[in-house]
Design a protein around this motif. Sequence first.
Motif, PDB file in Angstrom:
ATOM      1  N   CYS A  34       0.602  -1.279  -0.133  1.00 42.23           N
ATOM      2  CA  CYS A  34       0.410  -0.028   0.372  1.00 42.23           C
ATOM      3  C   CYS A  34       0.758   1.092   0.042  1.00 42.23           C
ATOM      4  O   CYS A  34       0.800   2.372  -1.126  1.00 42.23           O
ATOM      5  CB  CYS A  34      -0.984   0.283   1.461  1.00 42.23           C
ATOM      6  N   LEU A  35       1.782   1.044   0.865  1.00 39.55           N
ATOM      7  CA  LEU A  35       2.634   2.236   0.934  1.00 39.55           C
ATOM      8  C   LEU A  35       3.391   2.360  -0.777  1.00 39.55           C
ATOM      9  O   LEU A  35       3.418   3.710  -0.902  1.00 39.55           O
ATOM     10  CB  LEU A  35       4.196   2.693   1.721  1.00 39.55           C
ATOM     11  N   ILE A  36       4.477   1.269  -1.318  1.00 34.13           N
ATOM     12  CA  ILE A  36       4.370   1.853  -2.270  1.00 34.13           C
ATOM     13  C   ILE A  36       3.810   2.143  -3.467  1.00 34.13           C
ATOM     14  O   ILE A  36       3.681   3.082  -4.672  1.00 34.13           O
ATOM     15  CB  ILE A  36       5.113  -0.115  -2.816  1.00 34.13           C
ATOM     16  N   ALA A  37       2.151   1.570  -3.396  1.00 36.25           N
ATOM     17  CA  ALA A  37       0.781   2.062  -4.686  1.00 36.25           C
ATOM     18  C   ALA A  37       1.343   3.534  -3.945  1.00 36.25           C
ATOM     19  O   ALA A  37       1.237   4.181  -4.814  1.00 36.25           O
ATOM     20  CB  ALA A  37       0.359   1.246  -3.959  1.00 36.25           C
ATOM     21  N   ALA A  38       0.822   4.268  -3.315  1.00 44.44           N
ATOM     22  CA  ALA A  38       0.628   5.231  -2.447  1.00 44.44           C
ATOM     23  C   ALA A  38       2.404   6.476  -3.431  1.00 44.44           C
ATOM     24  O   ALA A  38       2.332   7.468  -3.666  1.00 44.44           O
ATOM     25  CB  ALA A  38       1.051   5.507  -1.301  1.00 44.44           C
ATOM     26  N   LEU A  39       3.265   5.147  -2.891  1.00 43.09           N
ATOM     27  CA  LEU A  39       4.845   6.898  -3.417  1.00 43.09           C
ATOM     28  C   LEU A  39       4.083   6.751  -5.218  1.00 43.09           C
ATOM     29  O   LEU A  39       4.746   7.851  -5.495  1.00 43.09           O
ATOM     30  CB  LEU A  39       6.463   5.307  -2.660  1.00 43.09           C
ATOM     31  N   ALA A  40       3.466   5.659  -5.840  1.00 40.31           N
ATOM     32  CA  ALA A  40       3.838   5.416  -7.449  1.00 40.31           C
ATOM     33  C   ALA A  40       2.977   6.627  -7.479  1.00 40.31           C
ATOM     34  O   ALA A  40       2.965   7.207  -8.821  1.00 40.31           O
ATOM     35  CB  ALA A  40       3.065   4.019  -8.088  1.00 40.31           C
ATOM     36  N   GLN A  41       2.201   6.638  -7.346  1.00 40.02           N
ATOM     37  CA  GLN A  41       1.226   7.936  -7.021  1.00 40.02           C
ATOM     38  C   GLN A  41       1.351   9.703  -6.886  1.00 40.02           C
ATOM     39  O   GLN A  41       1.243  10.146  -7.480  1.00 40.02           O
ATOM     40  CB  GLN A  41       0.254   7.616  -6.205  1.00 40.02           C
ATOM     41  N   SER A  42       2.588   9.237  -6.183  1.00 41.11           N
ATOM     42  CA  SER A  42       3.468  10.770  -5.771  1.00 41.11           C
ATOM     43  C   SER A  42       4.414  11.358  -7.149  1.00 41.11           C
ATOM     44  O   SER A  42       4.588   9.781  -8.212  1.00 41.11           O
ATOM     45  CB  SER A  42       3.837  10.255  -4.504  1.00 41.11           C
ATOM     46  N   GLU A  43       4.826  12.062  -6.406  1.00 42.90           N
ATOM     47  CA  GLU A  43       5.636  12.824  -8.311  1.00 42.90           C
ATOM     48  C   GLU A  43       7.405  12.859  -7.564  1.00 42.90           C
ATOM     49  O   GLU A  43       7.963  13.313  -8.120  1.00 42.90           O
ATOM     50  CB  GLU A  43       5.240  14.930  -7.905  1.00 42.90           C
ATOM     51  N   VAL A  44       7.273  11.883  -6.626  1.00 42.53           N
ATOM     52  CA  VAL A  44       8.789  11.771  -6.101  1.00 42.53           C
ATOM     53  C   VAL A  44       9.510  11.525  -7.177  1.00 42.53           C
ATOM     54  O   VAL A  44       8.668  10.216  -7.426  1.00 42.53           O
ATOM     55  CB  VAL A  44       8.829  10.942  -4.509  1.00 42.53           C
ATOM     56  N   LYS A  45      10.288  11.625  -7.193  1.00 50.44           N
ATOM     57  CA  LYS A  45      11.435  10.801  -7.959  1.00 50.44           C
ATOM     58  C   LYS A  45      13.121  10.455  -7.765  1.00 50.44           C
ATOM     59  O   LYS A  45      13.306  11.417  -6.678  1.00 50.44           O
ATOM     60  CB  LYS A  45      11.210  11.644  -9.937  1.00 50.44           C
ATOM     61  N   ASP A  46      14.093  10.671  -8.606  1.00 50.27           N
ATOM     62  CA  ASP A  46      15.284  10.493  -8.133  1.00 50.27           C
ATOM     63  C   ASP A  46      15.577   9.525  -6.492  1.00 50.27           C
ATOM     64  O   ASP A  46      16.769   9.656  -6.406  1.00 50.27           O
ATOM     65  CB  ASP A  46      15.921  11.586  -7.984  1.00 50.27           C
TER      66      ASP A  46
END
Lengths: 219, 223
Positions: A34-46
């Motif tokens: 679930c945390l990974i899925a939320a991270l995938a929805q976010s704009e963070v990169k690098d």
Amino acid sequence: MMSKLITCEEAVKKVKSGSRIMVGGFGLVGSPLCLIAALAQSEVKDLEIISNNLGEPGKGLGVLVRQKQVKKAIGSYFTSNPEVVKAYQDKEMEVDLLPQGTMSEAIRAGGAGLGGFYTPVGVGTKIAENKEERTLNGKKYVFQEPLKANVAFIKAKKADPLGNLIYNQSARNFNPMMATAADVVIAEVDEMVEVGEISPEEIVTPHLYVDFIVVKGGK
Amino acid sequence: MNVKQYIAARAAKELKHGDIVNLGIGIPTLVADYIPSDVQVFLHSENGILGVGPSPDPEDIDENLVNAGKLPVTVLEGSSFFDSASSFAMIRGGHVSVSILGVLQIDAMGRIANWAVPGKNVLGVGGAMDLLEGSKKIIVTTLHTSNKGEAKIVKELTYPITSERKVDLIITDLAVFEVKADGLYLLELSPEVSLEEIQQKTDAPFRIAQSFYHGKEVTAPWL
């Protein structure tokens, strides 16, 4: 009673572009999906990700690879996701490969305040090419630095509101060490129970390591 | 019994009552099916299990219970779970009696390559190096030659080495070799396999062990 409970969306705000994060799991088992899925929805990169694997194509951490959010991966086995191999070949991603035991011990050392350790594993192989070698009592060792991260995403079976954790069978894997080795530790759990319901003898990760808790599927 | 099962069954004979055993992926995984009923061993899986049991029936698969090959397993009475650092401490610390591993190449001194292929990117090592370094005894199981018919037991490795540590026993479909300080010793030939055939299919030099045994009394069902 204090509670460390937050939402997945709040949790991923702890991760910034360029952050170094640890993510628990052996393949998808014991991975905080679930945390990974939320991270995938976010704009963070690098992102720099410390994890044994990078999921599977389009699954788990594999989603972040596909979306080109990962700058560097540190782990032991990435060949199970061909998209990681491709991203590496295309020079879109760096990879730092460690023997699995060296990786898990480096995380443990990071959380335990050690400056590193000497291990016999990898001596004389490609893995140890750029590492300091030392002979102790007639046996050769290579030096391994500790691993630490800005944020750790881990997966557990049960938490109480204080953050005491127990795990589920082989889904334990890297999670207990990662709980010790990051500035901010967020545990995704299947179930919340009352303080006192988990016996002190059973607790695997004591609450002082855990900053926040999200419940799988919860809001 | 197919050829891989034959190799696994031969490897199973090496296990002793009370051994802590780690089985690698491939042929080694099959060894569990051939452990004699009067020999109790405890299977260790580096992802954090001691006391791995047989594969579950499809309706009993638990997604949180897998072995190091990420396949569903069960656990036996008396089993335990632990984290990855503890699991590899057991391995490096010499607490695993025997590891049975797959292999790509073996050299004349008994050193092996089993984690990377030349010319390809090296992006996976897993627990291969840890197991080879730390286990008290190492048995490797392999087909004697590659799919292309090339020798896997070679004078010098052309694949990247896994550890300077030598293995103890090499079990193939055609023969069994013991590794000693001065090189390889042929211990057994499988039924219907001639010494000439082994010499032809083995690039590394080897000696014949004093206890050399040719399994003539049974037929090789895969031939």
